[in-house]
Enzyme design. Structure first.
Site, mmCIF file in Angstrom:
data_model
loop_
_atom_site.group_PDB
_atom_site.id
_atom_site.type_symbol
_atom_site.label_atom_id
_atom_site.label_comp_id
_atom_site.label_asym_id
_atom_site.label_seq_id
_atom_site.Cartn_x
_atom_site.Cartn_y
_atom_site.Cartn_z
ATOM 1 N N TRP A 171 0.837 -1.206 0.000
ATOM 2 C CA TRP A 171 0.000 0.000 0.000
ATOM 3 C C TRP A 171 0.871 1.255 0.000
ATOM 4 O O TRP A 171 0.719 2.136 -0.860
ATOM 5 C CB TRP A 171 -0.879 -0.057 1.245
ATOM 6 C CG TRP A 171 -1.973 0.934 1.373
ATOM 7 C CD1 TRP A 171 -2.410 1.816 0.427
ATOM 8 C CD2 TRP A 171 -2.780 1.143 2.537
ATOM 9 N NE1 TRP A 171 -3.445 2.552 0.934
ATOM 10 C CE2 TRP A 171 -3.697 2.157 2.228
ATOM 11 C CE3 TRP A 171 -2.825 0.553 3.810
ATOM 12 C CZ2 TRP A 171 -4.642 2.608 3.154
ATOM 13 C CZ3 TRP A 171 -3.765 0.991 4.723
ATOM 14 C CH2 TRP A 171 -4.662 2.016 4.392
ATOM 15 N N HIS A 215 12.176 -5.744 4.475
ATOM 16 C CA HIS A 215 11.701 -6.197 5.791
ATOM 17 C C HIS A 215 12.866 -6.561 6.702
ATOM 18 O O HIS A 215 12.649 -7.053 7.802
ATOM 19 C CB HIS A 215 10.806 -7.426 5.628
ATOM 20 C CG HIS A 215 9.626 -7.222 4.721
ATOM 21 N ND1 HIS A 215 8.713 -6.215 4.906
ATOM 22 C CD2 HIS A 215 9.207 -7.900 3.623
ATOM 23 C CE1 HIS A 215 7.778 -6.291 3.963
ATOM 24 N NE2 HIS A 215 8.066 -7.295 3.172
ATOM 25 N N MET A 236 -7.010 -1.215 -5.469
ATOM 26 C CA MET A 236 -5.668 -1.783 -5.618
ATOM 27 C C MET A 236 -5.753 -3.283 -5.868
ATOM 28 O O MET A 236 -5.049 -3.827 -6.710
ATOM 29 C CB MET A 236 -4.833 -1.512 -4.368
ATOM 30 C CG MET A 236 -3.892 -0.344 -4.537
ATOM 31 S SD MET A 236 -2.705 -0.210 -3.202
ATOM 32 C CE MET A 236 -1.345 -1.201 -3.798
HETATM 33 P P1 A3P Z 1 -4.556 -8.443 5.343
HETATM 34 O O1 A3P Z 1 -3.926 -9.788 5.147
HETATM 35 O O2 A3P Z 1 -4.933 -8.192 6.791
HETATM 36 O O3 A3P Z 1 -5.682 -8.167 4.423
HETATM 37 P P2 A3P Z 1 2.207 -6.089 3.063
HETATM 38 O O4 A3P Z 1 1.924 -5.263 1.893
HETATM 39 O O5 A3P Z 1 3.190 -5.483 4.006
HETATM 40 O O6 A3P Z 1 2.541 -7.500 2.666
HETATM 41 O O7 A3P Z 1 0.860 -6.147 3.913
HETATM 42 C C1 A3P Z 1 -0.238 -6.848 3.423
HETATM 43 C C2 A3P Z 1 -1.470 -6.435 4.170
HETATM 44 O O8 A3P Z 1 -1.854 -5.131 3.747
HETATM 45 C C3 A3P Z 1 -2.632 -7.351 3.861
HETATM 46 O O9 A3P Z 1 -3.441 -7.337 5.038
HETATM 47 C C4 A3P Z 1 -3.278 -6.621 2.694
HETATM 48 O O10 A3P Z 1 -4.596 -6.987 2.432
HETATM 49 C C5 A3P Z 1 -3.171 -5.183 3.188
HETATM 50 N N1 A3P Z 1 -3.294 -4.214 2.111
HETATM 51 C C6 A3P Z 1 -2.723 -4.235 0.883
HETATM 52 N N2 A3P Z 1 -3.089 -3.166 0.169
HETATM 53 C C7 A3P Z 1 -3.912 -2.441 0.946
HETATM 54 C C8 A3P Z 1 -4.644 -1.234 0.736
HETATM 55 N N3 A3P Z 1 -4.588 -0.582 -0.412
HETATM 56 N N4 A3P Z 1 -5.405 -0.780 1.751
HETATM 57 C C9 A3P Z 1 -5.479 -1.441 2.917
HETATM 58 N N5 A3P Z 1 -4.815 -2.588 3.166
HETATM 59 C C10 A3P Z 1 -4.042 -3.088 2.192
#
Ligand code: A3P
Length: 282
Positions: free
Chosen positions: A47, A92, A219
């Site tokens: 995000w 990370h 997204m």
């Molecule tokens: P969930 O598994 O709780 O849905 P990362 O990008 O660090 O791998 O994190 C992934 C998490 O961010 C996932 O959480 C994903 O769904 C959520 N995520 C990805 N894009 C997002 C967005 N645009 N808005 C809110 N949450 C988002």
């Protein structure tokens, strides 16, 4: 991959001799305008990577790449050197493993925090759904591994405490902290603050368009085809990087006993932490 007890996902198809490469990241050159997004996995890296990339591009057009193409520990040095500026890198791994040149040049870092209970649930689904992990364990077992730090990138507690120390010890270093929960609550406000931190124009219209373009459902719809084409194979053929995108999904997973166990572990491990971020009290 196990580097002295620190687990990383294996990317040996992309990175032969991955351990050597990861150890060499420390020596990679930075560019003054590099921005680095750092977070424990599942904190909202995709995000924020998208939002920051759009801010630097000065446009809310969809980024036609997945963030993994700029994830330090998933690249070889030539791949890293070939990324076009301005680079929005992400990682990370621990601060001490990042390119030293970053610190020398004081490249901007955006650090994301998310309620570790939601992180645990999200990370479980990540392991379960990416076929390469060959993981079909139960949530109750994964939960234990997460608390004990026996997962990729190690313990959430260690990682978060380490960043807190880095921020305390480097008060002149440009690190902007953002929480997943604040982004969910008021994305335009947070994006505006990001724009200020990054030194780009705070254009209200642009900020609003970026917030809309990076809304979870949009997204998910627009990035999933890219995820499908270029990254891991997913259980059920449905990419899981955009799963639920909510605050508090942990309540659907944690039992009362697990919640108590987690709260006890949190109180113990974070007792000296001065980090006062809202996500911790959810
Ligand atoms: P969930 O598994 O709780 O849905 P990362 O990008 O660090 O791998 O994190 C992934 C998490 O961010 C996932 O959480 C994903 O769904 C959520 N995520 C990805 N894009 C997002 C967005 N645009 N808005 C809110 N949450 C988002």
């Amino acid at each position: 991959l196990d580097i002295d007890g620190y687990y990383l996902p294996t990317f040996d198809k992309i990175i032969p001799k991955q351990e050597e490469v990861v150890r060499s990241i420390r020596t990679w050159k930075a560019r003054d305008d590099d921005v680095l997004v750092c977070a424990y996995p599942k904190s909202g890296t995709h995000w924020l990577w998208e939002v920051i990339s759009m801010l630097l591009n000065g446009s809310a057009n969809r980024i036609n790449l997945i963030k993994e193409t700029a994830m330090l520990e998933g690249l070889t040095q030539p791949m890293y050197d070939n990324i076009k500026s301005p680079r929005v890198l992400n990682s990370h791994i621990y601060f001490r493993m990042l390119p030293e040149d970053f610190v020398k040049r004081k490249c901007k870092i955006v650090h994301i925090l998310r309620n570790p209970k939601d992180v645990a649930v999200s990370f479980y689904n990540h392991h379960f759904k990416i076929l390469e992990y060959e993981y079909s364990g139960k949530w109750e077992n994964y939960f234990r591994r997460f608390i004990n730090g026996q997962v990729d990138y190690g313990s959430w507690f260690d990682y978060t405490l380490d960043w807190e120390k880095v921020i305390q010890d480097n008060s002149d270093y440009p690190i902007h902290i953002i929480t997943y929960e604040d982004m969910k609550k008021d994305d335009t406000k947070e994006i505006k603050q990001l724009a200020r931190f990054l030194g780009v124009k705070e254009d209200e219209e642009l900020i609003k368009s970026i917030a809309e373009a990076c809304d979870f459902e949009r997204m998910k719809k627009e990035k999933n085809p890219l995820e499908m084409a270029t990254s891991d194979e997913w259980r059920g053929k449905e990419p899981g990087m955009y799963r639920k995108g909510q605050v508090g999904d942990w309540k659907n997973w944690f039992t009362v006993a697990q919640n108590e166990l987690f709260d006890t572990a949190y109180a113990e491990r974070m007792k000296n932490s001065k980090f006062q971020f809202r996500s911790m009290v959810c």
